[in-house]
Design an enzyme around this catalytic site. Structure first.
Site, PDB file in Angstrom:
ATOM      1  N   SER A 128     -86.126 -49.158  35.050  1.00  0.00           N
ATOM      2  CA  SER A 128     -85.339 -48.650  33.931  1.00  0.00           C
ATOM      3  C   SER A 128     -84.825 -49.807  33.062  1.00  0.00           C
ATOM      4  O   SER A 128     -85.610 -50.464  32.382  1.00  0.00           O
ATOM      5  CB  SER A 128     -84.199 -47.779  34.470  1.00  0.00           C
ATOM      6  OG  SER A 128     -83.637 -46.990  33.458  1.00  0.00           O
ATOM      7  N   HIS A 283     -86.805 -39.957  37.793  1.00  0.00           N
ATOM      8  CA  HIS A 283     -86.577 -41.284  37.232  1.00  0.00           C
ATOM      9  C   HIS A 283     -86.273 -42.336  38.303  1.00  0.00           C
ATOM     10  O   HIS A 283     -86.623 -43.495  38.157  1.00  0.00           O
ATOM     11  CB  HIS A 283     -85.418 -41.214  36.227  1.00  0.00           C
ATOM     12  CG  HIS A 283     -85.105 -42.519  35.564  1.00  0.00           C
ATOM     13  ND1 HIS A 283     -86.035 -43.219  34.816  1.00  0.00           N
ATOM     14  CD2 HIS A 283     -83.956 -43.260  35.540  1.00  0.00           C
ATOM     15  CE1 HIS A 283     -85.479 -44.330  34.349  1.00  0.00           C
ATOM     16  NE2 HIS A 283     -84.227 -44.369  34.768  1.00  0.00           N
TER      17      HIS A 283
END
Length: 305
Positions: A128, A283
């Protein structure tokens, strides 16, 4: 939970287009000295070459820390026989705080870390926020980096999920009324983060104040809240001006929206030797499907030896 086999898709872009040599230095001059944990391979003698010549730098995402990657760092160090440096990026974990929180600043810190520890041709692995940090440094200083693994992020401007703004609201609520226990903190945060694993992840940033005996954030919520727009941005806009010609792996969570198929062409322009590994997860790829992540990364890096 079933741990599916990671799927690889190799996508190469033509190299007949403009291939300019991009040479620049990070303009942000202030480097912070980053905290880290070093996970060494169990027996460096098993490797034909000195593993110190091929270190791995593992970078967490927003609101994370080096602790998030501890287990996987040990696994990668053992299986690849390479030292793994799990680092705390600025304003996270045990690293220093600074009001400037951009990918240029983050990458500059990592560049300083590489120089400070005399690391030669490291692999950068980032999730990320850490992924965009890895991409920024690879594009800025390609000679410094051997290859990168970007975990669930792409080199594009893309708004963060609205969840992150809600997380910040809940974290600010805790800062305004410091709780005395994790249970009390969890109750305050629950309306802003419905999923228990997410709350547990965020609450790892709480420490007990010796002065008030209450739980306080060890990360600067004010700085990070102000940086949310920066974290949605990307440092480079024009792939005709800069690209990373070395191997790059882009790991995607199949249930995540951060690296849709529409981003693959722009990834290929910045990183013409990129590969894609799809792992069944959301995610939070490393924690949701550690076996799928491990398999994909080990196969990619073993192939690059």
């Amino acid at each position: 939970m079933l741990l599916p086999r990671a799927r690889f898709l190799l996508l190469r872009q033509p190299t007949t287009s403009i291939n300019r040599t991009f040479a620049t230095s990070l303009r942000y001059q202030k480097q912070l000295e980053l905290a880290y944990d070093l996970h060494e391979p169990p027996d460096s003698r098993k490797s034909g070459s000195n593993p110190q010549n091929a270190p791995i730098i593992f970078m967490h995402g927003l609101f994370g820390s080096k602790k998030n990657n501890r287990s996987m760092s040990k696994v990668l160090a053992r299986e690849l026989n390479r030292p793994v440096y799990a680092i705390d990026l600025r304003n996270h974990g045990d690293s220093p705080h600074d009001p400037t929180h951009t990918y240029t600043a983050l990458a500059n810190d990592v560049s300083g870390f590489i120089s400070q520890h005399s690391l030669s041709k490291p692999t950068l692995i980032g999730h990320s926020m850490g992924a965009k940090t890895a991409m920024t440094l690879a594009l800025t200083s390609p000679k410094m980096i051997a290859n990168i693994v970007s975990v669930d992020n792409a080199p594009v401007d893309a708004a963060l999920k609205s969840d992150f703004g809600q997380y910040v609201q809940g974290m600010r609520r805790i800062a305004d009324s410091p709780p005395k226990s994790q249970k009390e903190a969890d109750k305050i945060l629950e309306p802003f983060a419905k999923e228990l694993p997410v709350r547990q992840f965020l609450l790892t940033n709480l420490v007990r104040s010796p002065d008030t005996n209450t739980l306080v954030w060890r990360i600067p919520i004010k700085y990070l809240a102000a940086a949310l727009d920066n974290m949605a941005d990307f440092s480079y806009k024009d792939p005709e001006e800069v690209r990373f010609e070395k191997p790059a792996l882009f790991v995607r969570g199949t249930k995540s929206h951060y690296v849709p198929d529409e981003t693959l062409p722009i990834i290929g322009r910045f990183f013409p030797r990129f590969e894609v590994c799809d792992v069944e997860s959301g995610h939070w790829v490393v924690s949701e499907n550690p076996e799928g992540f491990r398999k994909g990364v080990v196969e990619f890096l073993q192939d690059k030896d």
